[in-house]
Design a protein around this motif. Structure first.
Motif, PDB file in Angstrom:
ATOM      1  N   THR A  20     -36.676 -13.992  19.244  1.00  0.00           N
ATOM      2  CA  THR A  20     -37.202 -12.885  18.432  1.00  0.00           C
ATOM      3  C   THR A  20     -36.069 -11.953  18.005  1.00  0.00           C
ATOM      4  N   ILE A  32     -39.648 -20.449  16.957  1.00  0.00           N
ATOM      5  CA  ILE A  32     -40.504 -19.380  17.490  1.00  0.00           C
ATOM      6  C   ILE A  32     -41.959 -19.866  17.526  1.00  0.00           C
ATOM      7  N   ARG A  82     -33.979 -13.021  14.925  1.00  0.00           N
ATOM      8  CA  ARG A  82     -34.460 -12.666  13.570  1.00  0.00           C
ATOM      9  C   ARG A  82     -33.816 -11.353  13.117  1.00  0.00           C
ATOM     10  N   ASN A 104     -44.008 -20.053  21.085  1.00  0.00           N
ATOM     11  CA  ASN A 104     -45.278 -19.328  21.243  1.00  0.00           C
ATOM     12  C   ASN A 104     -46.467 -20.251  21.476  1.00  0.00           C
TER      13      ASN A 104
END
Ligand code: NFE
Length: 479
Positions: free
Chosen positions: A355, A204, A358, A208
């Motif tokens: 995302t 992640i 998670r 990002n």
């Protein structure tokens, strides 16, 4: 005067594809006026599955491809479980573990695609294999593109994280052995959840801080590609990543739009799909069959046929599938349909899936991962899911505990399909038409359009005729 250029094979895709483009002057500018995409190898998995034990389908169909095997594993377990009826549900933990392993496969595939297959159309790689790229235009030398190029080693590391993450519950990658009808065979014991989370956190961070900014930088530098490669403007997704045990709510919803409508419809099922073989090397008797009753009867001849891919159609129309189609149908990305929109939607989808992973990790509990009452099923089963490259369907018919018929329609069959019985070109062919070309002798812009779809001909077609040597024709560096 029109020029015909043949790229065979097209490089930096998975598998073997030939693309023939006709280039002519339109309004004083050279552009592609016609295109034909050819899958040059025959797949044949449908034939070798006949007569096998149903449970073998999950193991064998994963071998269709090393890039999206988890999607084939998922499609096959869904098809096998569907023979027990639409209400069959494996345990929640199995749903979550499948989502997590499939999610890992999506993330690794999208990172692979951008950095190893597509970015080298826009940046200069290091002057060493496997990075070396052709010099296409002066923009490749810009400071922003040079910075993207510097991230190639980081992408390799990120992809390793994604593969190792997939192996935590998949047992190994690329071909996992924990997908079985009735559930999953890996447990969540040991420190597996912690290991998975460590990889996921690293990924992640990469998505990002590196991947999305790099895609944005390429999109800014090559903004003209927001107007190039539009295609058929019909988008379709089967949906993927079940959010409830009934499999109805999904992270990425099922639906389709025509002519880039902003409102997706979801009232279709697989009986609305047919496959045309008018321009494919299959027996005419199999034209326009639904995959439920589909047949794989290869018939290589010259005639008007030019591909081993069939031409799948929904309501008789060509539909683009893939990350842009999914994000559009889901309402997450509707800025446009083009080369750069495909790259942007893919990058944003990577973050959305990572995302959600998670949350799926948090939702795992101490319950079972497998339905021990699962027994061999019989009859027709349909498994619709998504692979990184788009909508993936498996159709199975089981009789006497043996597979009587098996049909697979992969995303690349949708996107790289040849013309259909109405002579309507496939989505990628339509996207190529209109592409401006600076030098007709080296139509390198064509590669940017093809690569944005991320075609995988390994998924689409496979076997070659051993009596003929492969022919290599190239139009210039990079092709
Ligand atoms: Ni070989 Fe695949 C994906 C499938 S593409 S990569 O994603 O199914 O047709």
């Amino acid at each position: 005067m029109a020029t015909i250029k043949i790229m065979d094979p097209v490089t930096r895709i998975e598998g073997h594809m030939k693309v023939e483009v006709t280039i002519d002057t339109v309004g004083g500018q050279n552009q592609v006026v016609d295109a034909r995409c050819t899958g040059t190898l025959f797949r044949g998995f449908e034939i070798l599955l006949k007569g096998r034990k149903p449970i073998d389908a999950t193991v064998i169909t994963q071998r269709i491809c090393g890039v999206c095997p988890i999607s084939h594993g998922q499609a096959s377990v869904l098809a096998l479980e569907n023979t027990a009826g639409p209400d069959y549900q494996p345990p929640s933990n199995a749903r979550l573990l499948r989502n997590l392993t499939l999610g890992a496969n999506f993330v690794q595939s999208h990172i692979l695609h951008f950095y190893l297959l597509a970015a080298l159309d826009y940046i200069k790689g290091p002057a060493a294999s496997p990075w070396k790229s052709a010099w296409l235009d002066e923009k490749m030398d810009s400071p922003d593109m040079t910075e993207v190029a510097a991230h190639l080693p980081l992408a390799l590391d990120a992809r390793r994280h994604a593969h190792e993450m997939g192996a935590v519950f998949g047992g190994k990658m690329p071909h996992a052995h924990t997908f079985v009808p009735g559930g999953f065979t890996a447990t969540i014991g040991g420190n597996r959840v912690g290991q998975f989370r460590q990889h996921l956190d690293a990924l992640i961070g990469f998505i990002n801080s590196v991947y999305i900014p790099d895609v944005n930088a390429v999109a800014q530098e090559y903004a003209e590609y927001f107007d190039i490669g539009v295609g058929c403007r019909n988008l379709m997704a089967y949906g993927v990543f079940e959010e409830d045990d009934a499999g109805i709510g999904k992270l990425l919803q099922r639906g389709y739009v025509e002519d880039a409508s902003s409102v997706a419809l979801s009232n279709f099922d697989s009986s609305d799909i047919t496959e045309s073989v008018t321009y494919s090397w299959y027996a005419d008797s199999t034209d326009n069959l639904s995959p439920v009753s589909g047949e794989t009867l290869p018939e290589f001849s010259q005639g008007s046929a030019y591909s081993w891919l069939k031409a799948p159609r929904l309501y008789g129309k060509a539909f683009e599938v893939g990350p842009l189609a999914r994000m559009w149908v889901n309402g997450d990305y509707q800025q446009g349909i083009s080369v750069m929109d495909r790259h942007a939607a893919r990058a944003h989808e990577t973050l959305k899936v990572a995302t959600a992973m998670r949350r799926w990790l948090d939702e795992l509990d101490g319950g079972s991962v497998h339905d021990n009452s699962y027994d061999q099923f019989a009859g027709i089963g349909i498994g619709l899911t998504e692979a990184p490259r788009g909508a993936l369907g498996h159709w199975v018919n089981i009789g006497d505990d043996r597979i009587e018929n098996y049909q697979v329609i992969t995303p690349t069959c949708w996107n790289a399909s040849p013309r259909d019985d109405q002579s309507v070109p496939g989505p990628m062919e339509q996207a190529l038409i209109g592409t401006p070309v600076r030098n007709p002798d080296e139509p390198l812009e064509v590669l940017r359009v093809i690569h944005a779809f991320d075609p995988c001909l390994s998924c689409a077609v496979h076997m070659m005729r051993p009596d003929q040597e492969p022919v290599l024709v190239h139009t210039g560096a990079g092709c």
